[in-house]
Design a protein around this motif. Structure first.
Motif, PDB file in Angstrom:
ATOM      1  N   PHE A 175      42.325  37.780  59.773  1.00  0.00           N
ATOM      2  CA  PHE A 175      41.650  36.745  58.983  1.00  0.00           C
ATOM      3  C   PHE A 175      41.883  35.367  59.589  1.00  0.00           C
ATOM      4  O   PHE A 175      40.945  34.570  59.724  1.00  0.00           O
ATOM      5  CB  PHE A 175      42.152  36.806  57.534  1.00  0.00           C
ATOM      6  N   MET A 176      43.115  35.088  59.960  1.00  0.00           N
ATOM      7  CA  MET A 176      43.452  33.794  60.546  1.00  0.00           C
ATOM      8  C   MET A 176      42.725  33.593  61.872  1.00  0.00           C
ATOM      9  O   MET A 176      42.243  32.485  62.177  1.00  0.00           O
ATOM     10  CB  MET A 176      44.969  33.723  60.760  1.00  0.00           C
ATOM     11  N   GLU A 184      55.766  25.258  64.483  1.00  0.00           N
ATOM     12  CA  GLU A 184      55.275  24.572  65.683  1.00  0.00           C
ATOM     13  C   GLU A 184      54.657  25.556  66.673  1.00  0.00           C
ATOM     14  O   GLU A 184      53.618  25.284  67.272  1.00  0.00           O
ATOM     15  CB  GLU A 184      56.424  23.809  66.341  1.00  0.00           C
ATOM     16  N   ALA A 185      55.289  26.687  66.878  1.00  0.00           N
ATOM     17  CA  ALA A 185      54.754  27.682  67.821  1.00  0.00           C
ATOM     18  C   ALA A 185      53.397  28.196  67.346  1.00  0.00           C
ATOM     19  O   ALA A 185      52.463  28.392  68.136  1.00  0.00           O
ATOM     20  CB  ALA A 185      55.742  28.846  67.971  1.00  0.00           C
ATOM     21  N   GLY A 186      53.267  28.391  66.044  1.00  0.00           N
ATOM     22  CA  GLY A 186      52.002  28.860  65.485  1.00  0.00           C
ATOM     23  C   GLY A 186      50.892  27.844  65.650  1.00  0.00           C
ATOM     24  O   GLY A 186      49.734  28.189  65.925  1.00  0.00           O
ATOM     25  N   ARG A 187      51.253  26.547  65.470  1.00  0.00           N
ATOM     26  CA  ARG A 187      50.243  25.498  65.626  1.00  0.00           C
ATOM     27  C   ARG A 187      49.792  25.387  67.093  1.00  0.00           C
ATOM     28  O   ARG A 187      48.613  25.182  67.371  1.00  0.00           O
ATOM     29  CB  ARG A 187      50.818  24.173  65.135  1.00  0.00           C
ATOM     30  N   ILE A 227      41.788  27.871  69.572  1.00  0.00           N
ATOM     31  CA  ILE A 227      40.577  27.075  69.300  1.00  0.00           C
ATOM     32  C   ILE A 227      39.913  26.642  70.605  1.00  0.00           C
ATOM     33  O   ILE A 227      38.675  26.707  70.748  1.00  0.00           O
ATOM     34  CB  ILE A 227      40.934  25.854  68.435  1.00  0.00           C
ATOM     35  N   MET A 228      40.716  26.185  71.575  1.00  0.00           N
ATOM     36  CA  MET A 228      40.159  25.755  72.849  1.00  0.00           C
ATOM     37  C   MET A 228      39.488  26.911  73.584  1.00  0.00           C
ATOM     38  O   MET A 228      38.410  26.760  74.157  1.00  0.00           O
ATOM     39  CB  MET A 228      41.271  25.157  73.723  1.00  0.00           C
ATOM     40  N   MET A 229      40.138  28.069  73.566  1.00  0.00           N
ATOM     41  CA  MET A 229      39.545  29.235  74.211  1.00  0.00           C
ATOM     42  C   MET A 229      38.232  29.632  73.526  1.00  0.00           C
ATOM     43  O   MET A 229      37.230  29.920  74.189  1.00  0.00           O
ATOM     44  CB  MET A 229      40.528  30.416  74.177  1.00  0.00           C
ATOM     45  N   VAL A 260      46.901  39.717  67.590  1.00  0.00           N
ATOM     46  CA  VAL A 260      48.240  40.110  68.071  1.00  0.00           C
ATOM     47  C   VAL A 260      49.154  38.895  68.153  1.00  0.00           C
ATOM     48  O   VAL A 260      50.360  38.959  67.810  1.00  0.00           O
ATOM     49  CB  VAL A 260      48.132  40.818  69.438  1.00  0.00           C
ATOM     50  N   GLY A 261      48.602  37.738  68.595  1.00  0.00           N
ATOM     51  CA  GLY A 261      49.414  36.523  68.711  1.00  0.00           C
ATOM     52  C   GLY A 261      49.983  36.085  67.377  1.00  0.00           C
ATOM     53  O   GLY A 261      51.179  35.741  67.279  1.00  0.00           O
TER      54      GLY A 261
END
Length: 346
Positions: A44-45, A63-66, A73-75, A29-30
């Motif tokens: 997929f992403m 930038e928002a996507g990164r 990744i941290m979660m 969703v993000g």
């Protein structure tokens, strides 16, 4: 009844699956909202980000996507690290190994037939188990003391951890398919209850039980036991016999144990169709071919004939009490049963 740690582990696995789904949905969703990806591209992403497989981005991120990818990744890394630590600890605690061992034992018990169930692994239970195993008789021990269960596990003896007075443990030990049951727990009341339960589960079961106090024998026999043994009375008689006739006592002990001497004593029941059925002792070949002495014959009606005459006729179902060299007893047993060890009979 399920153990608490099994219930806890099951709940944790369910929570793990739910959180995995929520994390996957959160990432999908993000990416759809922040980057405007399609459902498939966003899924997929999310998958390649959480699994860190190293594939390239679907398309360059702003930038928002990164920032969102870093958070995802941290979660994901924290989620994986937590569950890895949990299951590692679970394995180190022995819970998974214990579950695997129990399932393996359960499969072995399901395949057992004509075995003996030993209730209690105290001093008497250890001796009974050792002697049965030494004579290649399959056994299952039911014991509820944790330290004793550990010893059974170390010795590789098939066992069930639990209370023998509980019907479900007797059923799990295969009492319905067993040849016999030996109950040597400490409390006479427990022995009575075990006998009642086992007899109800298997009417043809041979039951031998320990009686700790005088007067208990009658109650145990009424409960359904075939044989009752009082260790105190037996020990007292043994001491008296050691004083009065020590040589006879030593001979009988050695003959019955089969250790330390070539001569041994055995009981052999004549099966239907045995070639010596219908013959008398003189013409049966037991003495001439096997050098065995028949000291007693137990008829199928429980009548005992001691020191039988050479003209005593043998019948199917008779139990012969024989003394002779172990090798000859083995050969005679092979002639009757096809093996050196006769089938166990009550």
């Amino acid at each position: 009844m399920k153990r608490p740690w099994i219930v806890t582990t099951g709940r944790h696995v369910m929570v793990l699956l739910v959180l995995s789904g929520l994390l996957l949905a959160f990432g999908t969703v993000g990416y759809m909202i922040i980057e405007g990806f399609s459902l498939l591209d966003a899924l997929f992403m999310t998958v390649i980000t959480l699994t860190t497989v190293g594939y390239g981005e679907v398309r360059p991120l702003d930038e928002a996507g990164r920032v969102f990818t870093i958070v995802l990744i941290m979660m994901g890394a924290g989620f994986v690290a937590y569950n890895l630590a949990y299951f590692t600890q679970l394995l180190l605690d022995g819970n998974l190994l214990e579950l695997y061992r129990r399932r393996k034992v359960r499969r072995q018990l399901e395949l057992l037939r004509n075995h003996y169930v030993i209730c209690g692994y105290g001093q008497m239970g250890q001796i009974v188990t050792r002697e049965l195993i030494r004579n290649n008789v399959p056994v299952v021990v039911i014991e509820n003391d944790e330290a004793t269960v550990m010893r059974l596990q170390e010795k590789g003896i098939l066992h069930l951890a639990g209370d023998a007075t509980e019907e479900e443990n007797l059923i799990a030990a295969g009492v319905e398919n067993a040849s016999g049951l030996v109950s040597v727990v400490i409390k006479d009341t427990d022995n009575v209850f075990i006998v009642l339960t086992a007899r109800d589960l298997n009417r043809n079961l041979f039951i031998c039980v320990r009686a700790g106090t005088p007067g208990t024998e009658k109650r145990l026999l009424k409960a359904g036991a075939n044989r009752v043994v009082s260790p105190y009375a037996s020990s007292a008689l043994r001491i008296a016999h050691q004083i009065l006739r020590p040589t006879v006592t030593d001979f009988l002990e050695l003959a019955l144990s089969g250790e330390g001497m070539e001569l041994s004593m055995e009981e052999l029941q004549l099966p239907e169709g045995a070639d010596i059925v219908g013959k008398d002792l003189m013409h049966s070949g037991i003495r001439s071919e096997y050098n065995l002495i028949i000291v007693a014959i137990k008829r199928s009606d429980e009548r005992m004939i001691y020191n039988p005459s050479p003209k005593e006729v043998l019948h199917a179902g008779d139990t012969l009490v024989a003394i002779g060299p172990q090798e000859n007893l083995g050969r005679f047993g092979a002639r009757l049963y096809g093996s050196t060890r006769p089938p166990l009979k009550p």
